[in-house]
Design an enzyme around this catalytic site. Sequence first.
Site, PDB file in Angstrom:
ATOM      1  N   GLY A   1     -18.625  -2.662  -0.215  1.00 50.98           N
ATOM      2  CA  GLY A   1     -18.565  -2.673  -1.677  1.00 50.98           C
ATOM      3  C   GLY A   1     -17.738  -1.534  -2.230  1.00 50.98           C
ATOM      4  O   GLY A   1     -18.124  -0.874  -3.194  1.00 50.98           O
ATOM      5  N   ARG A   2     -16.568  -1.293  -1.611  1.00 51.39           N
ATOM      6  CA  ARG A   2     -15.674  -0.190  -2.001  1.00 51.39           C
ATOM      7  C   ARG A   2     -16.414   1.145  -2.011  1.00 51.39           C
ATOM      8  O   ARG A   2     -16.205   2.000  -2.868  1.00 51.39           O
ATOM      9  CB  ARG A   2     -15.012  -0.467  -3.349  1.00 51.39           C
ATOM     10  N   GLY A   3     -17.300   1.288  -1.023  1.00 53.22           N
ATOM     11  CA  GLY A   3     -18.024   2.538  -0.849  1.00 53.22           C
ATOM     12  C   GLY A   3     -19.319   2.634  -1.632  1.00 53.22           C
ATOM     13  O   GLY A   3     -20.151   3.512  -1.366  1.00 53.22           O
ATOM     14  N   PHE A   4     -19.526   1.733  -2.581  1.00 55.03           N
ATOM     15  CA  PHE A   4     -20.716   1.821  -3.421  1.00 55.03           C
ATOM     16  C   PHE A   4     -21.990   1.683  -2.595  1.00 55.03           C
ATOM     17  O   PHE A   4     -22.987   2.373  -2.836  1.00 55.03           O
ATOM     18  CB  PHE A   4     -20.683   0.738  -4.508  1.00 55.03           C
TER      19      PHE A   4
ATOM     20  N   SER B   1     -13.414  -4.488   2.208  1.00 58.13           N
ATOM     21  CA  SER B   1     -14.438  -3.870   1.352  1.00 58.13           C
ATOM     22  C   SER B   1     -15.843  -4.327   1.726  1.00 58.13           C
ATOM     23  O   SER B   1     -16.636  -4.699   0.856  1.00 58.13           O
ATOM     24  CB  SER B   1     -14.161  -4.176  -0.130  1.00 58.13           C
ATOM     25  N   PRO B   2     -16.199  -4.305   3.025  1.00 54.66           N
ATOM     26  CA  PRO B   2     -17.538  -4.743   3.426  1.00 54.66           C
ATOM     27  C   PRO B   2     -18.639  -3.793   2.975  1.00 54.66           C
ATOM     28  O   PRO B   2     -19.828  -4.127   3.066  1.00 54.66           O
ATOM     29  CB  PRO B   2     -17.440  -4.794   4.958  1.00 54.66           C
TER      30      PRO B   2
ATOM     31  N   TYR C   1       0.831  -1.205   0.000  1.00 57.82           N
ATOM     32  CA  TYR C   1       0.000   0.000   0.000  1.00 57.82           C
ATOM     33  C   TYR C   1       0.867   1.257   0.000  1.00 57.82           C
ATOM     34  O   TYR C   1       1.641   1.495   0.932  1.00 57.82           O
ATOM     35  CB  TYR C   1      -0.932   0.032   1.213  1.00 57.82           C
TER      36      TYR C   1
END
Length: 318
Positions: A198-201, A195-196, A52
């Site tokens: 959904g990567r912010g979606f 990503s719980p 990262y």
Amino acid sequence: MRSLGQLQVGDQGLGCMGMSQSYGAGDEVESVATIHRAIELGVTLLDTADVYGAGANEELVGRAVKGRRDEVVLATKFGLADPDRRPRGDAAYVGQAVDASLRRLGVDHIDLYYQHRVDPDVPIEETVGAMAELVAAGKVRHLGLSEASAATIRRAHAVHPISALQSEWSLWTRDVEAEIAPTCRELGIGIVPFSPLGRGFLTGRVTSVADLAEDDMRRGLPRFAEENFARNTAIVDALRALAAERGVTAGQLALAWVHHQGEHVVPIPGTKRVRYLEENAAAADLELSAEELRAIEDAAPAVAGDRYPPEFLELSNK
């Protein structure tokens, strides 16, 4: 508190990747404030990786926890830091990687050390054997794998106890539920969903691709592609309707669903802002009935697009 194998952590962790890469420009002052607020809220598990920000994220996390080392559980990963980011798990590399991570973090041990992706060219027994030597040397306390298959998990666990598996798991990524999650439950291995949201979606804050910075990694993900975006927005609309009934946000409802997948499940939603951290942390206290859980799952019956482009998808669940 929840258990990842024998490791005790707060019931929610913090993914730190976005503080240094992938989601637009970073702000170290705000990022450090976010980590400090996480500690205050009992969010003890801090997740980073050597890849990262090409090591910058480990350095940032190290600066943030200086003087507060005993208040946090540090997790980092190795195996994707070569220039081509191909998985690597040979014994010699494991030893080199851990020393570099310890130096960047500024600590004398890592609480949870993951192989970032399984190296298809190196037997998992060799990799985990080398990781076990790090435990014996006191450099690492607990071992983990990321995006490993059920069969690989069993082989690894036979060499040395695996405390945690980190894999993507959310309302719109449920691959682990078929074989991987049951295997972890059987073996007493914790699961750390990344990503719980959904990567912010699933928070509904991204209303179009135009909302994303030009260098935001999500522009290259199939689910954010124009042909899939509108179809996936229907999931958020349904979540918003359900969330309104509880007086919470769509993101909190989606995150609470992950928390309800088991006492051995510790999601690590990522953020670099205090206000979003506080919103996420509150989701851990949201109790959902069986009827509500079913309604939430019904809101996301099908997702348009793969979670990764093919070249990254082929590295998953090996």
